[in-house]
Design a protein around this motif. Structure first.
Motif, short mmCIF file in Angstrom:
data_model
loop_
_atom_site.label_atom_id
_atom_site.label_comp_id
_atom_site.label_asym_id
_atom_site.label_seq_id
_atom_site.Cartn_x
_atom_site.Cartn_y
_atom_site.Cartn_z
N ASP A 24 -12.80 9.89 1.38
CA ASP A 24 -14.09 9.42 1.91
C ASP A 24 -15.16 10.27 1.23
N GLN A 25 -15.75 9.72 0.16
CA GLN A 25 -16.73 10.47 -0.64
C GLN A 25 -17.98 10.79 0.17
N LEU A 26 -18.45 9.85 0.97
CA LEU A 26 -19.69 10.06 1.71
C LEU A 26 -19.56 11.22 2.69
N ASN A 27 -18.45 11.28 3.42
CA ASN A 27 -18.28 12.32 4.43
C ASN A 27 -17.55 13.55 3.90
N GLY A 28 -17.12 13.51 2.63
CA GLY A 28 -16.56 14.69 1.99
C GLY A 28 -15.21 15.12 2.50
N ILE A 29 -14.35 14.13 2.89
CA ILE A 29 -13.04 14.48 3.40
C ILE A 29 -11.95 13.66 2.72
N THR A 30 -10.71 14.14 2.82
CA THR A 30 -9.53 13.39 2.42
C THR A 30 -8.52 13.48 3.55
N LEU A 31 -7.59 12.53 3.56
CA LEU A 31 -6.47 12.62 4.50
C LEU A 31 -5.25 12.01 3.84
N ALA A 32 -4.08 12.47 4.26
CA ALA A 32 -2.83 12.03 3.65
C ALA A 32 -2.46 10.63 4.12
N VAL A 33 -1.87 9.83 3.22
CA VAL A 33 -1.40 8.49 3.53
C VAL A 33 0.08 8.56 3.88
N PRO A 34 0.48 8.13 5.09
CA PRO A 34 1.89 8.21 5.47
C PRO A 34 2.78 7.34 4.57
N ASP A 35 4.06 7.68 4.52
CA ASP A 35 5.03 6.86 3.78
C ASP A 35 5.04 5.44 4.35
N GLY A 36 5.05 4.46 3.45
CA GLY A 36 5.08 3.06 3.87
C GLY A 36 3.72 2.49 4.22
N TRP A 37 2.66 3.29 4.06
CA TRP A 37 1.30 2.83 4.29
C TRP A 37 0.61 2.58 2.96
N GLU A 38 -0.58 1.96 3.01
CA GLU A 38 -1.35 1.67 1.82
C GLU A 38 -2.83 1.89 2.08
N LYS A 39 -3.58 2.11 1.00
CA LYS A 39 -5.04 2.18 1.11
C LYS A 39 -5.59 0.76 1.01
N ALA A 40 -6.38 0.35 2.01
CA ALA A 40 -6.95 -0.99 2.01
C ALA A 40 -8.05 -1.10 0.96
N LYS A 41 -7.99 -2.12 0.12
CA LYS A 41 -9.00 -2.30 -0.92
C LYS A 41 -10.28 -2.90 -0.37
N ASN A 42 -10.16 -3.78 0.62
CA ASN A 42 -11.33 -4.42 1.21
C ASN A 42 -11.18 -4.45 2.73
N THR A 43 -12.24 -4.07 3.44
CA THR A 43 -12.24 -4.14 4.89
C THR A 43 -13.54 -4.80 5.35
N PRO A 44 -13.55 -5.46 6.51
CA PRO A 44 -14.76 -6.15 6.96
C PRO A 44 -15.97 -5.24 7.10
N ASP A 45 -15.76 -3.98 7.51
CA ASP A 45 -16.90 -3.07 7.70
C ASP A 45 -17.04 -2.04 6.58
N ASP A 46 -16.28 -2.20 5.49
CA ASP A 46 -16.37 -1.32 4.31
C ASP A 46 -16.06 0.14 4.62
N ALA A 47 -15.33 0.41 5.69
CA ALA A 47 -14.96 1.78 6.02
C ALA A 47 -13.70 2.15 5.24
N PRO A 48 -13.63 3.37 4.68
CA PRO A 48 -12.39 3.81 4.03
C PRO A 48 -11.23 3.70 5.02
N THR A 49 -10.17 2.99 4.63
CA THR A 49 -9.12 2.64 5.58
C THR A 49 -7.73 2.74 4.94
N ILE A 50 -6.76 3.22 5.72
CA ILE A 50 -5.35 3.10 5.36
C ILE A 50 -4.66 2.31 6.46
N ARG A 51 -3.54 1.66 6.12
CA ARG A 51 -2.85 0.83 7.11
C ARG A 51 -1.39 0.65 6.69
N THR A 52 -0.58 0.21 7.65
CA THR A 52 0.81 -0.10 7.32
C THR A 52 0.82 -1.23 6.30
N ALA A 53 1.76 -1.16 5.38
CA ALA A 53 1.73 -2.07 4.23
C ALA A 53 2.02 -3.52 4.60
#
Length: 317
Positions: free
Chosen positions: A136-165
């Motif tokens: 999350d560049q704006l808020n200056g943080i990172t967090l780990a993505v659990p195994d079997g999860w993915e980073k969402a490329k597009n979300t309705p509210d444009d929030a940085p998001t990870i989710r189950t694949a």
């Protein structure tokens, strides 16, 4: 041809010694101290006026300077094309074609560095492209993505998001699909600085978005029928004291789930807390509630050399 400048941190001409967030269309109220030393100068998208808030100049569309620049460039292109055509096709005195003369042109304008370039930690190669890290560049943080999860490329509210694949048909409507687990980051509303108050206010919005009604107004789980507070307490996040609120929700359709809101002071100097929302479907062995704590502990400031910006051991159930 688009002259839009991508979102990112840029030097604030109205407040020397600080950087301000450009969201792609306008200057925001988010500021921070200068990031790591750049290898080349970073140009501002537009020169802001005095703060309150800065106004990008020239206007993105319809501005007089933009039209003058466009007309001037068009004239130069037409003149250059006519000259080239004459040199290529015009016969010389002997009746043969003249060889094309070498031409020169001004280099294309260089786009300003993107937000990822300005926020990438020096010497770490940048975590943006790492599938095991959400940035999350704006808020200056990172967090780990659990195994079997993915980073969402597009979300309705444009929030940085990870989710189950893997997604599934939502139990409340066949016209939409849901994910067993989601985590997203966002900035609290301006003027709110107390992490406890922010988390307590956000948990309702987090539960509603996950299990009551989505951004399109669809009741993906038939709506929430009741909830139970599982936890509400201070928590250390990224070396700072924040606050955590966790609910268990029962829905009209489907198994319901567990929702959590965590709020903590920003590392980016933007003045308002960061919110991390988590939502797990209930009765899923691969999504124990303890995984919420593991993800929360993985949150790091961008450039944290002790953890490579959030990169560490992979997270499993």
């Amino acid at each position: 041809m688009s002259f839009a400048t991508p979102p990112g941190w840029y030097p604030d001409a109205g407040a020397p010694g600080t950087e301000r967030w450009w969201d792609g269309t306008a200057w925001t109220a988010h500021t921070r101290p200068p990031a790591v030393v750049q290898h080349e100068p970073v140009r501002q998208p537009y020169a802001p006026q005095s703060f309150g808030p800065p106004v990008p100049l020239p206007p993105a569309r319809g501005g007089g300077r933009t039209r003058v620049l466009a007309i001037t460039l068009s004239g130069l292109l037409v003149l250059g094309a006519a000259t080239t055509a004459f040199l290529l096709l015009g016969p010389d005195d002997s009746g043969t074609r003249t060889a094309p003369a070498p031409t020169t042109s001004d280099p294309a304008p260089t786009a300003p560095a993107t937000a990822s370039a300005s926020a990438t930690p020096s010497g770490e190669g940048g975590p943006d492209g790492d599938p095991a890290v959400l940035v999350d560049q704006l808020n200056g943080i990172t967090l780990a993505v659990p195994d079997g999860w993915e980073k969402a490329k597009n979300t309705p509210d444009d929030a940085p998001t990870i989710r189950t694949a893997v997604s599934y048909d939502c139990p409340g409507t066949a016209a939409s699909f849901c994910y067993r687990g989601t985590v997203s980051t966002r900035t609290a509303r301006a003027g709110r600085t107390d992490p406890k108050a922010v988390a307590e206010a956000d948990i309702t919005a987090a539960a509603d978005r996950a299990y009551e009604e989505d951004i399109l107004g669809q009741r993906t789980h038939g709506g929430i029928t009741s909830h139970k507070v599982l936890k509400a307490e201070p928590v250390a996040v990224a070396g700072r004291t924040g606050y955590l609120v966790r609910w268990q929700v029962v829905t009209a359709k489907g198994p319901g789930g567990v929702v959590q809101s965590v709020a903590f002071p920003s590392e980016a100097g933007i003045g308002t807390p960061v919110i991390v929302r988590l939502a797990f479907d209930a009765d899923r062995p691969e999504l124990p509630v303890s995984l919420m704590d593991t993800i929360t502990r993985s949150i790091r400031p961008i450039g944290d050399s002790a953890t490579s910006g959030g990169v560490g051991a992979s997270i499993g159930p």
